[in-house]
Each structure stands twice: as structure tokens, then as C-alpha cells.
Design a protein around this motif. Structure first.
Motif, PDB file in Angstrom:
ATOM      1  N   SER A 134      -4.097  -9.152  -3.062  1.00 45.97           N
ATOM      2  CA  SER A 134      -3.910  -8.352  -1.850  1.00 45.97           C
ATOM      3  C   SER A 134      -3.843  -9.232  -0.610  1.00 45.97           C
ATOM      4  O   SER A 134      -2.979  -9.041   0.261  1.00 45.97           O
ATOM      5  CB  SER A 134      -5.058  -7.341  -1.705  1.00 45.97           C
ATOM      6  OG  SER A 134      -5.011  -6.375  -2.724  1.00 45.97           O
ATOM      7  N   SER A 136       1.387  -4.309  -6.096  1.00 42.11           N
ATOM      8  CA  SER A 136       1.396  -3.960  -7.516  1.00 42.11           C
ATOM      9  C   SER A 136       2.123  -4.996  -8.362  1.00 42.11           C
ATOM     10  O   SER A 136       1.827  -5.149  -9.552  1.00 42.11           O
ATOM     11  CB  SER A 136       2.048  -2.588  -7.707  1.00 42.11           C
ATOM     12  OG  SER A 136       1.276  -1.570  -7.089  1.00 42.11           O
ATOM     13  N   HIS A 150       2.442  -1.073  -1.069  1.00 46.30           N
ATOM     14  CA  HIS A 150       1.795  -0.703  -2.329  1.00 46.30           C
ATOM     15  C   HIS A 150       2.560  -1.292  -3.511  1.00 46.30           C
ATOM     16  O   HIS A 150       1.971  -1.880  -4.433  1.00 46.30           O
ATOM     17  CB  HIS A 150       1.713   0.819  -2.453  1.00 46.30           C
ATOM     18  CG  HIS A 150       1.012   1.291  -3.693  1.00 46.30           C
ATOM     19  ND1 HIS A 150       1.656   1.421  -4.908  1.00 46.30           N
ATOM     20  CD2 HIS A 150      -0.285   1.647  -3.907  1.00 46.30           C
ATOM     21  CE1 HIS A 150       0.794   1.841  -5.822  1.00 46.30           C
ATOM     22  NE2 HIS A 150      -0.392   1.988  -5.237  1.00 46.30           N
ATOM     23  N   ALA A 151       3.883  -1.140  -3.485  1.00 46.27           N
ATOM     24  CA  ALA A 151       4.705  -1.719  -4.548  1.00 46.27           C
ATOM     25  C   ALA A 151       4.601  -3.238  -4.555  1.00 46.27           C
ATOM     26  O   ALA A 151       4.581  -3.876  -5.620  1.00 46.27           O
ATOM     27  CB  ALA A 151       6.167  -1.285  -4.365  1.00 46.27           C
ATOM     28  N   HIS A 200       6.193  -3.539 -12.789  1.00 45.99           N
ATOM     29  CA  HIS A 200       6.774  -2.273 -13.222  1.00 45.99           C
ATOM     30  C   HIS A 200       8.131  -2.053 -12.559  1.00 45.99           C
ATOM     31  O   HIS A 200       8.339  -2.400 -11.393  1.00 45.99           O
ATOM     32  CB  HIS A 200       5.826  -1.125 -12.899  1.00 45.99           C
ATOM     33  CG  HIS A 200       4.473  -1.260 -13.527  1.00 45.99           C
ATOM     34  ND1 HIS A 200       4.299  -1.317 -14.896  1.00 45.99           N
ATOM     35  CD2 HIS A 200       3.237  -1.369 -12.988  1.00 45.99           C
ATOM     36  CE1 HIS A 200       3.008  -1.447 -15.171  1.00 45.99           C
ATOM     37  NE2 HIS A 200       2.334  -1.479 -14.022  1.00 45.99           N
ATOM     38  N   ASP A 232       8.086  -0.244  -9.152  1.00 42.36           N
ATOM     39  CA  ASP A 232       7.714  -1.055  -7.990  1.00 42.36           C
ATOM     40  C   ASP A 232       8.866  -1.966  -7.570  1.00 42.36           C
ATOM     41  O   ASP A 232       9.139  -2.119  -6.378  1.00 42.36           O
ATOM     42  CB  ASP A 232       6.469  -1.885  -8.308  1.00 42.36           C
ATOM     43  CG  ASP A 232       5.248  -1.024  -8.591  1.00 42.36           C
ATOM     44  OD1 ASP A 232       5.076  -0.013  -7.880  1.00 42.36           O
ATOM     45  OD2 ASP A 232       4.491  -1.351  -9.509  1.00 42.36           O
ATOM     46  N   GLN A 288      -0.554  -7.552  -9.134  1.00 43.12           N
ATOM     47  CA  GLN A 288      -1.614  -6.975  -9.950  1.00 43.12           C
ATOM     48  C   GLN A 288      -1.165  -6.807 -11.399  1.00 43.12           C
ATOM     49  O   GLN A 288      -1.961  -6.995 -12.328  1.00 43.12           O
ATOM     50  CB  GLN A 288      -2.052  -5.642  -9.345  1.00 43.12           C
ATOM     51  CG  GLN A 288      -2.794  -5.811  -8.030  1.00 43.12           C
ATOM     52  CD  GLN A 288      -2.781  -4.570  -7.160  1.00 43.12           C
ATOM     53  OE1 GLN A 288      -2.402  -3.485  -7.612  1.00 43.12           O
ATOM     54  NE2 GLN A 288      -3.179  -4.703  -5.915  1.00 43.12           N
ATOM     55  N   ALA A 289       0.107  -6.471 -11.599  1.00 40.12           N
ATOM     56  CA  ALA A 289       0.638  -6.350 -12.959  1.00 40.12           C
ATOM     57  C   ALA A 289       0.608  -7.706 -13.671  1.00 40.12           C
ATOM     58  O   ALA A 289       0.254  -7.794 -14.851  1.00 40.12           O
ATOM     59  CB  ALA A 289       2.063  -5.804 -12.921  1.00 40.12           C
ATOM     60  N   THR A 343      -8.200  -0.149 -13.717  1.00 44.53           N
ATOM     61  CA  THR A 343      -7.676  -1.472 -14.061  1.00 44.53           C
ATOM     62  C   THR A 343      -8.791  -2.295 -14.692  1.00 44.53           C
ATOM     63  O   THR A 343      -9.957  -1.890 -14.691  1.00 44.53           O
ATOM     64  CB  THR A 343      -7.156  -2.239 -12.832  1.00 44.53           C
ATOM     65  OG1 THR A 343      -8.264  -2.710 -12.051  1.00 44.53           O
ATOM     66  CG2 THR A 343      -6.258  -1.370 -11.964  1.00 44.53           C
ATOM     67  N   GLU A 403       1.778   5.360  -2.825  1.00 49.06           N
ATOM     68  CA  GLU A 403       2.541   4.790  -3.939  1.00 49.06           C
ATOM     69  C   GLU A 403       4.034   4.639  -3.637  1.00 49.06           C
ATOM     70  O   GLU A 403       4.738   3.957  -4.386  1.00 49.06           O
ATOM     71  CB  GLU A 403       2.351   5.639  -5.190  1.00 49.06           C
ATOM     72  CG  GLU A 403       2.972   7.011  -5.127  1.00 49.06           C
ATOM     73  CD  GLU A 403       2.765   7.797  -6.416  1.00 49.06           C
ATOM     74  OE1 GLU A 403       3.391   8.856  -6.571  1.00 49.06           O
ATOM     75  OE2 GLU A 403       1.994   7.331  -7.270  1.00 49.06           O
TER      76      GLU A 403
END
Length: 251
Positions: A62, A210, A206-207, A222, A225, A213-214, A51, A201
């Protein structure tokens, strides 16, 4: 009539939570303290593998996600288990409130108290660690992290019906830390062994992380996710409603 009872229960739950000063302090301050402790040991120029995120920016999302998870999961599960023991849930069954109304009210009321947790972590990251993002990214981050917390609010309701008052805290803590660590909230999952990355994942945490983070990297969440979180939400919320009805039949 059903909507009236649902909204009344939501207002009641939010008021009760806001009056619990110890819970609110722990939920709001704890993630920010953990963020400072973890990010304070990291180099400001190091990037998370695969990343363009600095470690300070990565841990900001997080820990904001972790704070929201703390508020909705810990608060819901213990409160519901205790309410069952005290007979409060039995009294609600005498009203016109259906199982789906009860579950959705619990999820909504829990999610409404996550905003302070998210905002305080962001303020600390911006003021102390100098994390800088565009205005749209800050608003989008608040939105996706808040929306994602609904999944864990539903899980908290389900745990509250599975566990007794004495057992609910250790069970919740095990699930809470397992999801947080294995889902990559405490450290980047890219640093895990490959076999553990393959498990991570597919975890909801985790999703969840994410999503933010995206947005931090200038994109949109995404589809994978979002899909994973939707499936988990339906699973947890449906399970919570079924457990509520099952508990009703026992009574």
C-alpha cells in the motif's frame, strides 16, 4: 522526428525532476516514514480480513503504491500548471511534437522517478519489519507497481491542464487523499462499510493496490483489476491529450 522530440522531452523532464532535491526527498522518504508509523502499531501476527497477508506485508504494498502515486500525481499536475503559466507549453507547440507525444513523454518521465520510491519502501519493510517474500515476488511487485503508476501519471497531466497555477495544489491534494483513503491504501478496504466497499472496488487506487497484493499472495494480478486500470489509463491519457489540444486552440 516525432520520436526524437518525445525522447528529448523525456530526458529533459527526468533531469529536471532529479535536480529537485526537495521533491525527490519527499517522494522517496515520506512513504517509508508513513509505512513505519502505520505498521509499527500493528500486531505482527494479525492478518488482513479475507487474505493471508500480515498487516506489515499489506501496508508495504500500500505504501509503495502510495509513494509512486505521490511522485507521479503531485509532481506532474503542479509542474504542468506552472509551465502553462510561464509559457513553456506554448513554446513546445512550435515544435513537431504532437499532443499524444507530449502526454506520453510526461507520463513516461514521471513514471521513471517512481522506482526509488518503491524500492526504498521494500527495503525498509524487509530490514525493519522483516517482511519476507520469494525473489520472483519482489521483482514482480516492483514491475506491477511501477506499471500501475502510469495511470496516475496520466491523471496528473490532465489535472495540470484543468487547474490554474494557484488552484492546482488544493485540487490535486483533494483528489490525492480521496483516492488514497477510499481506494484502501491507508487501511484495508475490507474494514469499510459494505456500501463504501462497493464504491472502493471500482476506484483506480483499489485496483492498483490489488495488483501487488495478488503477487504477495503468490498469484497473478486479477483480470478485473488490470482491466479497470487500463480503462482509467485510456480515460486519463485521452483526456490529457484532448485538454492539450484544446489549450493549443485557445493560444
Amino acid at each position: 522526428m516525432t520520436n526524437f522530440f518525445s525522447w528529448t522531452l523525456i530526458r529533459l523532464e527526468v533531469t529536471r525532476t532529479l535536480r529537485n532535491k526537495k521533491f525527490m526527498f519527499f517522494s522517496i522518504i515520506y512513504p517509508s516514514v508513513i509505512y513505519l508509523l502505520i505498521s509499527g502499531t500493528q500486531n505482527t501476527t494479525d492478518k488482513v480480513p479475507h487474505t493471508d497477508l500480515t498487516l506489515q506485508a499489506f501496508f508495504m504494498v500500500s505504501m509503495a503504491s502510495f509513494g509512486a502515486l505521490t511522485a507521479v500525481l503531485m509532481g506532474n499536475s503542479e509542474r504542468i500548471a506552472k509551465e502553462r503559466e510561464k509559457g513553456w507549453v506554448r513554446q513546445l507547440r512550435l515544435t513537431a511534437l504532437p499532443s499524444r507525444g507530449y502526454v506520453l513523454a510526461k507520463i513516461a518521465s514521471a513514471a521513471m522517478v517512481t522506482l526509488p520510491c518503491i524500492v526504498v519502501v521494500f527495503l525498509v519493510a524487509a530490514a525493519v519489519k522483516h517482511v519476507r517474500l520469494d525473489a520472483w515476488q519482489w521483482f514482480a511487485l516492483v514491475g506491477v507497481i511501477w506499471a500501475g503508476s502510469l495511470v496516475f501519471a496520466a491523471l496528473g497531466v490532465a489535472i495540470g491542464y484543468i487547474a490554474s497555477g494557484d488552484a492546482v495544489r488544493p485540487i490535486t491534494m483533494i483528489i490525492y487523499f480521496a483516492l488514497s483513503i477510499l481506494g484502501g491504501l491507508w487501511m484495508p478496504s475490507a474494514t469499510f462499510p459494505q456500501w463504501l466497499q462497493n464504491i472502493s472496488e471500482w476506484l483506480p487506487t483499489h485496483a492498483y493496490a490489488s495488483l501487488g497484493q495478488a503477487v504477495e499472495m503468490g498469484g497473478s494480478p486479477h483480470a478485473k483489476d488490470v482491466g479497470i486500470l487500463c480503462v482509467y489509463f485510456l480515460l486519463f491519457a485521452g483526456g490529457a491529450a484532448w485538454l492539450y489540444r484544446k489549450d493549443t486552440l485557445k493560444a
